[in-house]
Each structure stands twice: as structure tokens, then as C-alpha cells.
Scaffold this motif. Structure first.
Motif, mmCIF file in Angstrom:
data_model
loop_
_atom_site.group_PDB
_atom_site.id
_atom_site.type_symbol
_atom_site.label_atom_id
_atom_site.label_comp_id
_atom_site.label_asym_id
_atom_site.label_seq_id
_atom_site.Cartn_x
_atom_site.Cartn_y
_atom_site.Cartn_z
ATOM 1 N N ASP A 36 0.870 -1.174 0.000
ATOM 2 C CA ASP A 36 0.000 0.000 0.000
ATOM 3 C C ASP A 36 0.903 1.220 0.000
ATOM 4 O O ASP A 36 2.007 1.188 0.557
ATOM 5 N N GLU A 37 0.429 2.297 -0.607
ATOM 6 C CA GLU A 37 1.244 3.495 -0.710
ATOM 7 C C GLU A 37 0.529 4.689 -0.104
ATOM 8 O O GLU A 37 -0.695 4.771 -0.129
ATOM 9 N N ALA A 38 1.348 5.595 0.441
ATOM 10 C CA ALA A 38 0.844 6.860 0.969
ATOM 11 C C ALA A 38 1.793 7.955 0.493
ATOM 12 O O ALA A 38 3.007 7.798 0.596
ATOM 13 N N GLU A 39 1.233 9.028 -0.025
ATOM 14 C CA GLU A 39 2.068 10.088 -0.584
ATOM 15 C C GLU A 39 2.498 11.129 0.438
ATOM 16 O O GLU A 39 3.263 12.031 0.122
ATOM 17 N N ASN A 40 2.027 10.991 1.676
ATOM 18 C CA ASN A 40 2.490 11.871 2.754
ATOM 19 C C ASN A 40 2.165 11.218 4.092
ATOM 20 O O ASN A 40 1.456 10.203 4.154
ATOM 21 N N GLY A 41 2.686 11.799 5.152
ATOM 22 C CA GLY A 41 2.517 11.218 6.470
ATOM 23 C C GLY A 41 1.088 11.158 6.959
ATOM 24 O O GLY A 41 0.692 10.205 7.638
ATOM 25 N N ALA A 42 0.282 12.162 6.608
ATOM 26 C CA ALA A 42 -1.118 12.158 7.049
ATOM 27 C C ALA A 42 -1.870 10.982 6.436
ATOM 28 O O ALA A 42 -2.653 10.309 7.121
ATOM 29 N N VAL A 43 -1.630 10.724 5.169
ATOM 30 C CA VAL A 43 -2.266 9.576 4.510
ATOM 31 C C VAL A 43 -1.763 8.277 5.143
ATOM 32 O O VAL A 43 -2.533 7.335 5.350
ATOM 33 N N MET A 60 9.281 4.594 5.625
ATOM 34 C CA MET A 60 8.839 5.974 5.850
ATOM 35 C C MET A 60 9.860 6.995 5.351
ATOM 36 O O MET A 60 10.986 7.047 5.851
ATOM 37 N N ASP A 61 9.452 7.806 4.385
ATOM 38 C CA ASP A 61 10.266 8.925 3.913
ATOM 39 C C ASP A 61 10.302 10.010 4.986
ATOM 40 O O ASP A 61 9.451 10.043 5.882
ATOM 41 N N HIS A 70 8.770 12.209 10.455
ATOM 42 C CA HIS A 70 8.947 12.204 11.912
ATOM 43 C C HIS A 70 7.593 12.254 12.617
ATOM 44 O O HIS A 70 7.316 11.462 13.524
ATOM 45 N N GLU A 71 6.751 13.205 12.192
ATOM 46 C CA GLU A 71 5.444 13.368 12.829
ATOM 47 C C GLU A 71 4.554 12.157 12.571
ATOM 48 O O GLU A 71 3.853 11.684 13.474
ATOM 49 N N ALA A 72 4.582 11.632 11.359
ATOM 50 C CA ALA A 72 3.779 10.445 11.044
ATOM 51 C C ALA A 72 4.211 9.266 11.911
ATOM 52 O O ALA A 72 3.370 8.531 12.434
ATOM 53 N N THR A 73 5.510 9.105 12.084
ATOM 54 C CA THR A 73 6.021 8.006 12.919
ATOM 55 C C THR A 73 5.555 8.183 14.360
ATOM 56 O O THR A 73 5.093 7.225 14.992
ATOM 57 N N ARG A 74 5.656 9.393 14.893
ATOM 58 C CA ARG A 74 5.191 9.656 16.269
ATOM 59 C C ARG A 74 3.703 9.324 16.414
ATOM 60 O O ARG A 74 3.288 8.701 17.400
ATOM 61 N N ARG A 75 2.899 9.720 15.441
ATOM 62 C CA ARG A 75 1.451 9.481 15.528
ATOM 63 C C ARG A 75 1.120 7.992 15.409
ATOM 64 O O ARG A 75 0.228 7.497 16.106
ATOM 65 N N ILE A 76 1.823 7.292 14.543
ATOM 66 C CA ILE A 76 1.595 5.847 14.415
ATOM 67 C C ILE A 76 1.968 5.151 15.714
ATOM 68 O O ILE A 76 1.222 4.300 16.207
ATOM 69 N N ARG A 77 3.092 5.515 16.293
ATOM 70 C CA ARG A 77 3.475 4.931 17.583
ATOM 71 C C ARG A 77 2.482 5.317 18.673
ATOM 72 O O ARG A 77 2.178 4.515 19.567
ATOM 73 N N PHE A 100 15.016 10.498 13.616
ATOM 74 C CA PHE A 100 14.023 9.494 13.231
ATOM 75 C C PHE A 100 13.878 8.433 14.314
ATOM 76 O O PHE A 100 12.759 8.028 14.645
ATOM 77 N N ILE A 101 14.976 7.975 14.852
ATOM 78 C CA ILE A 101 14.926 6.954 15.907
ATOM 79 C C ILE A 101 14.179 7.515 17.122
ATOM 80 O O ILE A 101 13.339 6.830 17.717
ATOM 81 N N THR A 102 14.455 8.769 17.458
ATOM 82 C CA THR A 102 13.779 9.409 18.592
ATOM 83 C C THR A 102 12.272 9.517 18.353
ATOM 84 O O THR A 102 11.484 9.392 19.290
ATOM 85 N N SER A 103 11.871 9.696 17.107
ATOM 86 C CA SER A 103 10.434 9.811 16.810
ATOM 87 C C SER A 103 9.727 8.461 16.832
ATOM 88 O O SER A 103 8.509 8.405 16.774
ATOM 89 N N GLY A 104 10.503 7.357 16.913
ATOM 90 C CA GLY A 104 9.883 6.041 17.036
ATOM 91 C C GLY A 104 10.244 5.048 15.949
ATOM 92 O O GLY A 104 9.760 3.915 15.969
ATOM 93 N N ALA A 105 11.086 5.445 14.993
ATOM 94 C CA ALA A 105 11.501 4.510 13.946
ATOM 95 C C ALA A 105 12.405 3.440 14.539
ATOM 96 O O ALA A 105 13.141 3.689 15.500
ATOM 97 N N ASP A 106 12.346 2.250 13.960
ATOM 98 C CA ASP A 106 13.157 1.126 14.434
ATOM 99 C C ASP A 106 14.514 1.054 13.759
ATOM 100 O O ASP A 106 15.445 0.456 14.287
ATOM 101 N N ASP A 107 14.605 1.638 12.572
ATOM 102 C CA ASP A 107 15.845 1.550 11.808
ATOM 103 C C ASP A 107 15.861 2.665 10.781
ATOM 104 O O ASP A 107 14.857 3.360 10.584
ATOM 105 N N PHE A 108 16.994 2.817 10.124
ATOM 106 C CA PHE A 108 17.186 3.849 9.110
ATOM 107 C C PHE A 108 17.989 3.251 7.969
ATOM 108 O O PHE A 108 18.936 2.498 8.203
ATOM 109 N N THR A 109 17.620 3.590 6.740
ATOM 110 C CA THR A 109 18.440 3.248 5.582
ATOM 111 C C THR A 109 18.419 4.431 4.633
ATOM 112 O O THR A 109 17.455 5.190 4.589
#
Length: 128
Positions: A36-43, A60-61, A70-77, A100-109
Motif C-alpha cells: 500500500d502506498e501513501a504520498e504523505n505522512g497524514a495519509v 517511511m520517507d 517524523h510526525e507520522a512516525t510519532r502518531r503511528i506509535r 528518526f529513531i527518537t520519533s519512534g523509527a526502528d531503523d534507518f536506511t
């Protein structure tokens, strides 16, 4: 080699980056994956909230219109979701990764995604 099918939420505003990510997922043995695709964090937040079944992975871009990664990750968490979220960005300085890690991401690439990078991610989260 084929692997189990996974559900992926690809959050990216640039079409070319979505094309590259889809190709990398397929090359990593995921011809049957649900992407599934989302073109921004709100979606993205809405897709996670409305999903009939949980995602196995969120890619997550960082920089997107409407709501950034960052904000999308915080809201999902904030919704209690524990799905692995992997930040994908061309901004790979240590401070960017840490944000990104601080906002709740598990990893970065770093971009661009490749079969090899996705293979490492899938193995790390036992999705391979």
C-alpha cells in the motif's frame, strides 16, 4: 528465492522513489507482497488506522508535504502500533538518523532502496 508474503506500507511523496522501492521489494523475492502506498505522512497515519490487517513493515520517507515522516512516525506509535518502521531518506547524517529513531523509527536506511538493503531490513525484522 521466494519468501513469505508481507504487507508493506510505502510512505513516499516522489513517484520515482515509489517505483524504485516496489522494484526492490519484488527483486528481494516479494512478488506476492501487498504494497500500500501513501504520498504523505497524514495519509500514512490514516492507512495504518484503517487497515483491515496490520502491516508487517512501514517504509517511511522523511520530507513530505502535509505531514513529514517524523510526525507520522510519532502518531503511528501513539496509536500503539508496534510494526517495524524503517526511515528511508537521503539525509543520512547522524543527527538525521537520531531524529528518526527518537520519533519512534526502528531503523534507518539511505536512499535509494535496493534489493540488498531491503534484504538486510527484512532479515533484521524476521520478514525474509
Amino acid at each position: 528465492m521466494a519468501r513469505k508474503m508481507i504487507r508493506v506500507l510505502l510512505v513516499e511523496d516522489e513517484e520515482i522513489n515509489r517505483v524504485v522501492a516496489r522494484a526492490a521489494l519484488k527483486a528481494a523475492g516479494g512478488g506476492g507482497d501487498v504494497v500500500d502506498e501513501a504520498e504523505n505522512g497524514a495519509v500514512a497515519v490514516q492507512r495504518v488506522r484503517d487497515a483491515a490487517a496490520p502491516y508487517d513493515l512501514v517504509l517511511m520517507d522523511k520530507q513530505m508535504p502535509v505531514m513529514d515522516g517524523h510526525e507520522a512516525t510519532r502518531r503511528i506509535r501513539g496509536m500503539g502500533v508496534t510494526t517495524p518502521i524503517v526511515a528511508v531518506s537521503s539525509d543520512g547524517l547522524p543527527a538525521d538518523v537520531e531524529a528518526f529513531i527518537t520519533s519512534g523509527a526502528d531503523d534507518f536506511t539511505s536512499k535509494p532502496l535496493s534489493k540488498e538493503k531491503l534484504g538486510i531490513i527484512l532479515a533484521k525484522f524476521r520478514l525474509a
